[in-house]
Write an enzyme that holds these catalytic residues in place. Sequence first.
Site, mmCIF file in Angstrom:
data_model
loop_
_atom_site.group_PDB
_atom_site.id
_atom_site.type_symbol
_atom_site.label_atom_id
_atom_site.label_comp_id
_atom_site.label_asym_id
_atom_site.label_seq_id
_atom_site.Cartn_x
_atom_site.Cartn_y
_atom_site.Cartn_z
ATOM 1 N N CYS A 142 -10.955 1.409 -3.707
ATOM 2 C CA CYS A 142 -11.244 -0.015 -3.553
ATOM 3 C C CYS A 142 -12.069 -0.261 -2.283
ATOM 4 O O CYS A 142 -13.245 0.077 -2.244
ATOM 5 C CB CYS A 142 -9.945 -0.821 -3.580
ATOM 6 S SG CYS A 142 -10.212 -2.559 -3.955
ATOM 7 N N HIS A 167 -7.157 1.030 -8.681
ATOM 8 C CA HIS A 167 -6.033 1.567 -7.910
ATOM 9 C C HIS A 167 -5.248 2.583 -8.756
ATOM 10 O O HIS A 167 -4.459 2.196 -9.634
ATOM 11 C CB HIS A 167 -5.105 0.439 -7.462
ATOM 12 C CG HIS A 167 -5.696 -0.416 -6.394
ATOM 13 N ND1 HIS A 167 -5.554 -0.136 -5.055
ATOM 14 C CD2 HIS A 167 -6.459 -1.530 -6.476
ATOM 15 C CE1 HIS A 167 -6.195 -1.048 -4.340
ATOM 16 N NE2 HIS A 167 -6.759 -1.907 -5.180
ATOM 17 N N GLU A 180 -2.828 4.368 -7.787
ATOM 18 C CA GLU A 180 -1.457 4.507 -7.302
ATOM 19 C C GLU A 180 -0.474 3.567 -7.988
ATOM 20 O O GLU A 180 0.743 3.769 -7.893
ATOM 21 C CB GLU A 180 -1.407 4.288 -5.783
ATOM 22 C CG GLU A 180 -1.708 2.863 -5.307
ATOM 23 C CD GLU A 180 -3.179 2.573 -5.098
ATOM 24 O OE1 GLU A 180 -3.502 1.626 -4.362
ATOM 25 O OE2 GLU A 180 -4.022 3.295 -5.686
#
Length: 509
Positions: free
Chosen positions: A79, A167, A169
């Site tokens: 990001c 993202h 994660e």
Amino acid sequence: MQEAILILDFGSQYTQLIARRVRELNVYCEIFPYHHVPFNNGQYKGVILSGSPFSVRDQDAPVPDLTEIRGKLPVLGICYGAQYLAQSSGGVVAPSRIREYGRANLSFLDIQSSLLKGMGPGTQVWMSHADTILEVPPGFQTIAGTTDVRYAGYHISGEDTYGIQFHPEVYHTTEGLTLLRNFVVDICGCSQSWTPESFVESTIAALREKLGEDKVVLGLSGGVDSSVTAILLHKAIGKNLYCIFVDNGLLRKNEFRDVLERYKRLDLNVTGVDAADLFLDALKGISDPEKKRKIIGKCFIDVFDAEAHKIKNISWLAQGTIYPDVIESHSVKGPSATIKSHHNVGGLPEHLKLKIVEPMNALFKDEVRKVGRTLGLDDDFLARHPFPGPGLAVRILSDVDRDKVRLLQDVDDIFISLLRSHDLYHDIWQAFAVLLPVQTVGVMGDERTYENVVALRAVTSTDGMTADWAQLPYDFLAKVSNDIINKVKGVNRVVYDISSKPPATIEWE
């Protein structure tokens, strides 16, 4: 030396989640602020640049010094990290023309890319950015895109440097762990040797070397962190560990007696101190939660200091500090703010003038539990719900006295006991009762009552950073309410908290 991935934090709310995902791959990682890049003595095998609440276009946008990183170590920008790499190399980053938040699907995926190996076409990813990369510099090869985000991923030619605008994660990126595994294992070459067993073995050896024949004092709380810390130290130095368990009068019902007995069964060298009167007298008339915390902290220091001075030649103070506490102490100024003072007691190390040993300060909470199981601790310790350091003082939303503590202990005991007997306890991250500063009208028999209201709180979570209210069965809640009102004198109304975090916190104070 433990090999590691270095995560540079630009203030993202997801930074700790990146670390936890990397650790799930049995790869050790460390988080540092972007402006405090640690010296690499060969430990770091790769670097991840986090997201950020800032825009790379802001005048005060975080600017890291990547001189010793770019081209020397594999880099993954996520990001903000991806946008920074693009802009600083001559690309164009601008405000998104459409919203780029939430679920999206990769319409283009370079299956030859080392970063995206094993990921399927159309895979779901999670976007969360107000800016987007409009142009990439020369040498940046596009490896992923969506219908709205042309440069969702890129690779810089001649470097093991990658950038992605989604993202990996978060759970909503369905193949995010595959991407992270590709980066940390295949591209960075990490061996996946970070396991609970290896941690226990190396930590005990390091503690023996560090502490030698020195004496160590540790304050026990009955919680997971201090209990696992105690067992690790006990295995390293045996009876040279002196544990102190203080009853502040604000624990759960019968907890001081029960937990002290469990500690003794573990063969720990532990002293129990009943200081309930001291704490409760000091709290008399105090309603403000921050004042409560400070009073409890001071009383604890006084009691712990008095007990510690009974032990001759103590050299070390052990603390159950875990990694999120360490990260907080040097975090980047980002979207988070101080919601309340930390429950750990401040000032104790300085007051006692002892050296500090913190054997758990590299672990997240879920890792602490895994280490505890490796050490042989049972669920009486490891599966306990979190409990605040100030105890029931911050679950009584008014001034604290013995009658209110007794009432709340009884209510909480009924709630927790029923969760256990209905096999619901282990489905919940945290459950507790709160005594409200409210009285309401009720009817018991033919008499009108005017008594207290208690709120029940139960949440599900993986790490406590976010939490959803637990959708407990209606018949179960009816049973809890009925038992509380019938068995606890002074309560005539029970309510259930259906707020999630955010926007609410888990505890009420």
